[in-house]
Scaffold this motif. Sequence first.
Motif, PDB file in Angstrom:
ATOM      1  N   THR A  27      -6.690  15.676  -7.001  1.00  0.00           N
ATOM      2  CA  THR A  27      -6.933  17.080  -6.676  1.00  0.00           C
ATOM      3  C   THR A  27      -5.607  17.745  -6.304  1.00  0.00           C
ATOM      4  OG1 THR A  27      -7.202  16.862  -4.268  1.00  0.00           O
ATOM      5  CG2 THR A  27      -9.109  16.340  -5.645  1.00  0.00           C
ATOM      6  N   GLN A  28      -5.656  19.078  -6.160  1.00  0.00           N
ATOM      7  CA  GLN A  28      -4.480  19.818  -5.719  1.00  0.00           C
ATOM      8  C   GLN A  28      -4.577  20.203  -4.247  1.00  0.00           C
ATOM      9  OE1 GLN A  28      -2.430  22.464  -8.414  1.00  0.00           O
ATOM     10  NE2 GLN A  28      -4.047  22.240  -9.941  1.00  0.00           N
ATOM     11  N   ALA A  29      -5.470  19.573  -3.523  1.00  0.00           N
ATOM     12  CA  ALA A  29      -5.653  19.867  -2.110  1.00  0.00           C
ATOM     13  C   ALA A  29      -4.507  19.290  -1.284  1.00  0.00           C
ATOM     14  CB  ALA A  29      -6.978  19.304  -1.626  1.00  0.00           C
ATOM     15  N   ASP A  30      -4.119  20.011  -0.241  1.00  0.00           N
ATOM     16  CA  ASP A  30      -3.125  19.501   0.697  1.00  0.00           C
ATOM     17  C   ASP A  30      -3.763  18.403   1.556  1.00  0.00           C
ATOM     18  OD1 ASP A  30      -1.601  21.530  -0.338  1.00  0.00           O
ATOM     19  OD2 ASP A  30      -1.741  22.824   1.428  1.00  0.00           O
ATOM     20  N   GLU A  31      -2.972  17.420   1.913  1.00  0.00           N
ATOM     21  CA  GLU A  31      -3.433  16.356   2.800  1.00  0.00           C
ATOM     22  C   GLU A  31      -2.664  16.466   4.111  1.00  0.00           C
ATOM     23  OE1 GLU A  31      -5.892  14.330   2.469  1.00  0.00           O
ATOM     24  OE2 GLU A  31      -6.384  14.783   0.369  1.00  0.00           O
ATOM     25  N   LEU A  32      -3.387  16.706   5.193  1.00  0.00           N
ATOM     26  CA  LEU A  32      -2.745  16.937   6.488  1.00  0.00           C
ATOM     27  C   LEU A  32      -2.429  15.644   7.229  1.00  0.00           C
ATOM     28  CD1 LEU A  32      -4.796  20.017   7.738  1.00  0.00           C
ATOM     29  CD2 LEU A  32      -2.908  19.898   6.088  1.00  0.00           C
ATOM     30  N   LYS A  33      -2.997  14.536   6.762  1.00  0.00           N
ATOM     31  CA  LYS A  33      -2.696  13.216   7.311  1.00  0.00           C
ATOM     32  C   LYS A  33      -2.450  12.248   6.159  1.00  0.00           C
ATOM     33  CE  LYS A  33      -5.278  13.389  11.688  1.00  0.00           C
ATOM     34  NZ  LYS A  33      -6.328  12.704  12.504  1.00  0.00           N
ATOM     35  N   PRO A  34      -1.717  11.178   6.394  1.00  0.00           N
ATOM     36  CA  PRO A  34      -1.468  10.199   5.317  1.00  0.00           C
ATOM     37  C   PRO A  34      -2.761   9.678   4.717  1.00  0.00           C
ATOM     38  CG  PRO A  34      -0.040   9.767   7.185  1.00  0.00           C
ATOM     39  CD  PRO A  34      -1.004  10.817   7.630  1.00  0.00           C
ATOM     40  N   LYS A  35      -2.785   9.603   3.397  1.00  0.00           N
ATOM     41  CA  LYS A  35      -3.950   9.092   2.691  1.00  0.00           C
ATOM     42  C   LYS A  35      -3.497   8.012   1.718  1.00  0.00           C
ATOM     43  CE  LYS A  35      -8.257  10.668   0.634  1.00  0.00           C
ATOM     44  NZ  LYS A  35      -9.083  11.853   0.279  1.00  0.00           N
ATOM     45  N   MET A  36      -4.231   6.920   1.687  1.00  0.00           N
ATOM     46  CA  MET A  36      -3.864   5.800   0.825  1.00  0.00           C
ATOM     47  C   MET A  36      -4.164   6.144  -0.632  1.00  0.00           C
ATOM     48  SD  MET A  36      -4.973   1.824   1.323  1.00  0.00           S
ATOM     49  CE  MET A  36      -6.713   2.189   1.105  1.00  0.00           C
ATOM     50  N   LEU A  40       0.843  -1.192   0.000  1.00  0.00           N
ATOM     51  CA  LEU A  40       0.000   0.000   0.000  1.00  0.00           C
ATOM     52  C   LEU A  40       0.882   1.247   0.000  1.00  0.00           C
ATOM     53  CD1 LEU A  40      -2.710  -1.044   2.622  1.00  0.00           C
ATOM     54  CD2 LEU A  40      -2.919  -1.050   0.120  1.00  0.00           C
ATOM     55  N   VAL A  41       0.396   2.308  -0.652  1.00  0.00           N
ATOM     56  CA  VAL A  41       1.158   3.550  -0.763  1.00  0.00           C
ATOM     57  C   VAL A  41       0.367   4.670  -0.090  1.00  0.00           C
ATOM     58  CG1 VAL A  41       2.127   5.251  -2.350  1.00  0.00           C
ATOM     59  CG2 VAL A  41       2.271   2.809  -2.891  1.00  0.00           C
ATOM     60  N   TYR A  42       1.048   5.466   0.730  1.00  0.00           N
ATOM     61  CA  TYR A  42       0.424   6.588   1.432  1.00  0.00           C
ATOM     62  C   TYR A  42       1.130   7.887   1.062  1.00  0.00           C
ATOM     63  CZ  TYR A  42      -1.894   3.077   4.337  1.00  0.00           C
ATOM     64  OH  TYR A  42      -2.658   2.025   4.773  1.00  0.00           O
ATOM     65  N   VAL A  43       0.359   8.980   0.983  1.00  0.00           N
ATOM     66  CA  VAL A  43       0.916  10.297   0.654  1.00  0.00           C
ATOM     67  C   VAL A  43       0.318  11.339   1.587  1.00  0.00           C
ATOM     68  CG1 VAL A  43       1.403   9.831  -1.779  1.00  0.00           C
ATOM     69  CG2 VAL A  43      -0.879  10.595  -1.116  1.00  0.00           C
ATOM     70  N   TRP A  44       1.054  12.425   1.803  1.00  0.00           N
ATOM     71  CA  TRP A  44       0.543  13.546   2.580  1.00  0.00           C
ATOM     72  C   TRP A  44       1.394  14.782   2.313  1.00  0.00           C
ATOM     73  CZ3 TRP A  44       3.222   9.483   4.736  1.00  0.00           C
ATOM     74  CH2 TRP A  44       4.378   9.777   5.478  1.00  0.00           C
ATOM     75  N   GLY A  45       0.847  15.940   2.706  1.00  0.00           N
ATOM     76  CA  GLY A  45       1.560  17.196   2.519  1.00  0.00           C
ATOM     77  C   GLY A  45       0.993  18.037   1.392  1.00  0.00           C
ATOM     78  N   TYR A  46       1.855  18.826   0.763  1.00  0.00           N
ATOM     79  CA  TYR A  46       1.446  19.776  -0.267  1.00  0.00           C
ATOM     80  C   TYR A  46       0.899  19.040  -1.491  1.00  0.00           C
ATOM     81  CZ  TYR A  46       1.891  23.795  -3.449  1.00  0.00           C
ATOM     82  OH  TYR A  46       1.649  24.805  -4.344  1.00  0.00           O
ATOM     83  N   GLY A  47      -0.277  19.482  -1.970  1.00  0.00           N
ATOM     84  CA  GLY A  47      -0.924  18.803  -3.086  1.00  0.00           C
ATOM     85  C   GLY A  47      -0.831  19.540  -4.408  1.00  0.00           C
ATOM     86  N   GLY A  48      -0.095  20.654  -4.451  1.00  0.00           N
ATOM     87  CA  GLY A  48       0.019  21.431  -5.677  1.00  0.00           C
ATOM     88  C   GLY A  48       0.498  20.612  -6.863  1.00  0.00           C
ATOM     89  N   TYR A  49      -0.058  20.894  -8.052  1.00  0.00           N
ATOM     90  CA  TYR A  49       0.249  20.166  -9.288  1.00  0.00           C
ATOM     91  C   TYR A  49      -0.112  18.686  -9.178  1.00  0.00           C
ATOM     92  CZ  TYR A  49       2.967  24.338 -10.504  1.00  0.00           C
ATOM     93  OH  TYR A  49       3.370  25.634 -10.766  1.00  0.00           O
ATOM     94  N   CYS A  50      -0.991  18.346  -8.237  1.00  0.00           N
ATOM     95  CA  CYS A  50      -1.470  16.962  -8.083  1.00  0.00           C
ATOM     96  C   CYS A  50      -0.336  15.981  -7.778  1.00  0.00           C
ATOM     97  CB  CYS A  50      -2.220  16.504  -9.343  1.00  0.00           C
ATOM     98  SG  CYS A  50      -3.634  17.528  -9.794  1.00  0.00           S
ATOM     99  N   ARG A  51       0.697  16.458  -7.102  1.00  0.00           N
ATOM    100  CA  ARG A  51       1.874  15.606  -6.834  1.00  0.00           C
ATOM    101  C   ARG A  51       1.564  14.435  -5.896  1.00  0.00           C
ATOM    102  NH1 ARG A  51       5.499  20.272  -4.802  1.00  0.00           N
ATOM    103  NH2 ARG A  51       4.020  21.344  -6.150  1.00  0.00           N
TER     104      ARG A  51
END
Length: 534
Positions: A276-285, A260-271
């Motif tokens: 979406t380009q929204a920031d994620e304040l907690k890890p999201k799968m 499984l892969v998790y991401v969080w932090g700045y969402g600019g440019y859909c990185r």
Amino acid sequence: MSANTTGSAATEEWGRVLICGGTDWPRLGRKGAPKSDGADGEAFDLLEPHILRSLSNVKAVSVHTSAHGCHCVVLDIDGVAWLFGRNGSCALGDPNTVDAISQNAPKRLTAAELGALATTKFVHAACGRNHTLLVGSDGQLWSAGINNLGQCGHPVSPEVPAFKSVPVVSDTGVKERVVKATAGVTFSAVLTESGKVYTFGSGEKGQLGNGKTGERIITGNKIAFDIVSQPTVVEGLENKKIVQISAGQQHCIALESTGLVYVWGYGGYCRLGLGTQADELKPKMVPNFAGNNELLMGAFVTAGPSNSVVVDRQGMYWMTGKWKNSGEGSSGSPYSSFRYMQDIMACKVSKAACGGVTHWLLTPDDDDPETGEARIMTVAWGQNAANGELGLGPDEPKSATKPTKHVPLTDVAVIDIAASQNTTFFIAKPIGKYSDLPRHPIDVDPPETCIQCGEDHGEDGPEVLECEKCDAPYHLSCLTPPLESVPEDEWFCPDCEENPGASVGAAAKKLKAKTLKRKGEPPSGPGAQKKKRQ
């Protein structure tokens, strides 16, 4: 790239350090800073991979940098760290060096020098923009560099001038053993033996993964954000076994043991690859790698400055975010979620790296037709690689808009790649076409006569053997014991064997001149009065 933290020194895979791209460390990536030539007119930008002479007799097992940094840490088979590059805000933990540490005179550092036991080795490292983390085999963590937002894991201060131990303690008071580290611009993250992730630094874009940014207005209508200056566990991953982490400038990507892969932090440019380009304040799968097909789950993750990459369990390369300057995948049309790269669909990717504008991967190539041995192909691409960090060759374009086979590294057994903001580093086995690569610096002004006897017997005299590192000449008959023929493998002179990692070229002359000046002695040595070899 990560080191092998479980294998013994006897079994660890090792190689030699190669470098291409910019080496004018104080000026790299800084607008308006004029480019200049290096010592003796040698160009700072290396347009093809070069063997780094200073570390050419060091058995390197891993190399560490970041897409937003201009410095580097090489770890060798003995767990010694070799550091060089920009030293702004003491990023390399050397308060006595201004601006930069030359790649031709890297700083040697052991864990014992930082107060650890003599048996402790460095097993991992991470480079932020202006700070560095080192991880010891005993689980200790050290940091140095800019600390204005607590990114070194110490109470906020302008900088931590020399490497200082960072305690990583759980909420229950248990001291955690750190195994890997990564660093963004204003934050850091570490992975512990228990599979937990701890972060520290600025929470501005949610990169700390603690569910908040702490945004508020302070004096003068300025906006401030939370600063966490001691390692704090990332929320939502406590019951997960994380095995790999990688930080971009202000975001993080993590791989769990099941894929499984998790991401969080700045969402600019859909990185973050979440659509979406929204920031994620907690890890999201990430949904792409959460299905029932085990082959489509993650095997390797890495973060670029404005993109993220996942290599799945069948070796397919997936990218999200902004990864080039124009067209699809640029700022106007970033990849909104993870997509496989059609140009490299046939590649079984074993390793990947992202630099400031460059992208790299390693994939199996056709077997050697003569020996039948397996070969590795290096693939690279990237736009606006102005310093030659793609290393495609002096007569080739500096940039490549599509993935392309790296011709200068054909038949070179690359085992590790680390791409920084303007420079790329490799570790390659000293086999195949390795010895055909140019060396940096190209000319180190070696003596013209045998080091042992001081004589030049001409073309009809005894056969001469030159050191792979310093080019010093020796008659085969003058060596102890004498050699009957030139060795087929690498050969280093006694001085270089005794001092692995010692400085070379202009850097060596400068250090020697300083030493002699302190002692009040005139320049001496075999090459002191010699003309430059033609």
